[in-house]
Design a protein around this motif. Structure first.
Motif, PDB file in Angstrom:
ATOM      1  N   GLN A   1      -3.884   4.958   8.799  1.00  0.00           N
ATOM      2  CA  GLN A   1      -2.999   4.196   7.923  1.00  0.00           C
ATOM      3  C   GLN A   1      -2.554   2.909   8.625  1.00  0.00           C
ATOM      4  OE1 GLN A   1       0.170   6.806   6.467  1.00  0.00           O
ATOM      5  NE2 GLN A   1      -1.103   8.582   6.972  1.00  0.00           N
ATOM      6  N   TRP A   2      -2.291   1.913   7.821  1.00  0.00           N
ATOM      7  CA  TRP A   2      -1.727   0.663   8.328  1.00  0.00           C
ATOM      8  C   TRP A   2      -0.367   0.435   7.680  1.00  0.00           C
ATOM      9  CZ3 TRP A   2      -3.577  -2.483  12.150  1.00  0.00           C
ATOM     10  CH2 TRP A   2      -4.876  -2.234  12.603  1.00  0.00           C
ATOM     11  N   TYR A   3       0.570  -0.020   8.521  1.00  0.00           N
ATOM     12  CA  TYR A   3       1.929  -0.294   8.072  1.00  0.00           C
ATOM     13  C   TYR A   3       2.335  -1.683   8.514  1.00  0.00           C
ATOM     14  CZ  TYR A   3       2.583   4.685   7.085  1.00  0.00           C
ATOM     15  OH  TYR A   3       2.480   5.948   6.573  1.00  0.00           O
ATOM     16  N   ARG A   4       3.298  -2.215   7.808  1.00  0.00           N
ATOM     17  CA  ARG A   4       3.838  -3.529   8.110  1.00  0.00           C
ATOM     18  C   ARG A   4       5.334  -3.380   8.341  1.00  0.00           C
ATOM     19  NH1 ARG A   4       3.638  -8.989   4.843  1.00  0.00           N
ATOM     20  NH2 ARG A   4       5.818  -9.594   5.018  1.00  0.00           N
ATOM     21  N   GLN A   5       5.850  -4.181   9.291  1.00  0.00           N
ATOM     22  CA  GLN A   5       7.275  -4.172   9.576  1.00  0.00           C
ATOM     23  C   GLN A   5       7.773  -5.594   9.698  1.00  0.00           C
ATOM     24  OE1 GLN A   5       8.609  -2.780  13.443  1.00  0.00           O
ATOM     25  NE2 GLN A   5      10.419  -1.823  12.557  1.00  0.00           N
TER      26      GLN A   5
ATOM     27  N   GLU B   1       0.931   8.737   2.322  1.00  0.00           N
ATOM     28  CA  GLU B   1       1.647   7.758   3.124  1.00  0.00           C
ATOM     29  C   GLU B   1       3.021   8.266   3.503  1.00  0.00           C
ATOM     30  OE1 GLU B   1       1.823   5.519  -0.805  1.00  0.00           O
ATOM     31  OE2 GLU B   1       3.395   4.547   0.394  1.00  0.00           O
ATOM     32  N   ALA B   2       3.580   7.670   4.539  1.00  0.00           N
ATOM     33  CA  ALA B   2       4.946   7.964   4.943  1.00  0.00           C
ATOM     34  C   ALA B   2       5.874   6.866   4.431  1.00  0.00           C
ATOM     35  CB  ALA B   2       5.040   8.055   6.457  1.00  0.00           C
ATOM     36  N   PHE B   3       7.101   7.254   4.163  1.00  0.00           N
ATOM     37  CA  PHE B   3       8.131   6.322   3.694  1.00  0.00           C
ATOM     38  C   PHE B   3       9.229   6.263   4.746  1.00  0.00           C
ATOM     39  CE2 PHE B   3       6.591   5.688  -0.604  1.00  0.00           C
ATOM     40  CZ  PHE B   3       5.785   6.797  -0.803  1.00  0.00           C
TER      41      PHE B   3
END
Lengths: 111, 113
Positions: free
Chosen positions: A33-37, B101-103
């Protein structure tokens, strides 16, 4: 221990250019997974790619996954100043529910 | 939309105090996580819970404990706060299915003086 390591640690580009970030991981995975902050805030999920997928698109985002090399890349096309943020890859190590993150790439998009 | 709420945005505590960080989610998700984030180190997993009263240690559990008495609430406890626990703390939740997905909550910036 960290499951993923992003490369580069920091990236500075001009608005309109493409940004590519890479992630390497250590163990087998079910997904990546890719996340943005944005600065000082919580993380927002961008995209998930399953271990049996090789490429996935979402708007201006393109993610690839190479399980033989244990690596993934995130491409942001036609970048905008609003894309300035930190980007993290994350995955649950094979069979685990734990979600382990890498150290992140700080992206700066100059107007 | 899933909402994950952390009890405080900023917190200042004294060395030796017992500190409680609360996290509440409103979507009935089974998995909940506590991370700390420090410059250059990314997010490091402190504790993880996959069900009520169930917990697993993450990579850096020392000096921390957790409580999950109700499905929607996951508390992080600093038994005796120390200055090296000054950090950003992030709570997250996700459905138990492995491909979801995680929140995240908005984070709590804790300063221990």
């Amino acid at each position: 221990s960290q499951q993923g390591e992003e490369d580069p640690q920091a990236l500075s580009i001009q608005e309109g250019e493409n940004a590519t970030m890479n992630c390497s991981y250590k163990t087998s995975i079910n997904n990546l997974q890719w996340y943005r902050q944005n600065s000082g805030r919580g993380l927002v999920h961008l995209i998930l790619i399953r271990s049996n997928e090789r490429e996935k698109h979402s708007g201006r985002l393109r993610v690839t996954l190479d399980t033989s090399k244990k690596s993934s890349s995130l491409l942001i096309t036609a970048s905008r100043a609003a894309d300035t943020a930190s980007y993290f890859c994350a995955s649950p190590p094979g069979g685990s529910y734990k979600l382990i993150f890498g150290s992140g790439t700080r992206l700066l998009v100059r107007p | 939309d899933v909402k994950v709420t952390q009890s405080s945005r900023y917190l200042v505590k004294r060395t030796g105090e017992k500190v409680f960080l609360e996290c509440v989610q409103d979507m009935d998700h089974e998995n909940m996580f506590w991370y700390r984030q420090d410059p250059g180190l990314g997010l490091r997993l402190i504790y993880f819970s996959y069900d009520v009263k169930m917990k697993e240690k993450g990579d850096i559990p020392e000096g921390y404990s957790v409580s999950r008495e109700k499905k929607e609430r996951f508390s992080l406890i600093l038994e005796s706060a120390s200055t090296n626990q000054t950090s950003m703390y992030l709570c997250a939740c996700e459905r138990r299915n492995m491909n979801t997905e995680a929140f995240f909550g908005q984070g709590t910036r804790l300063t221990v003086v």
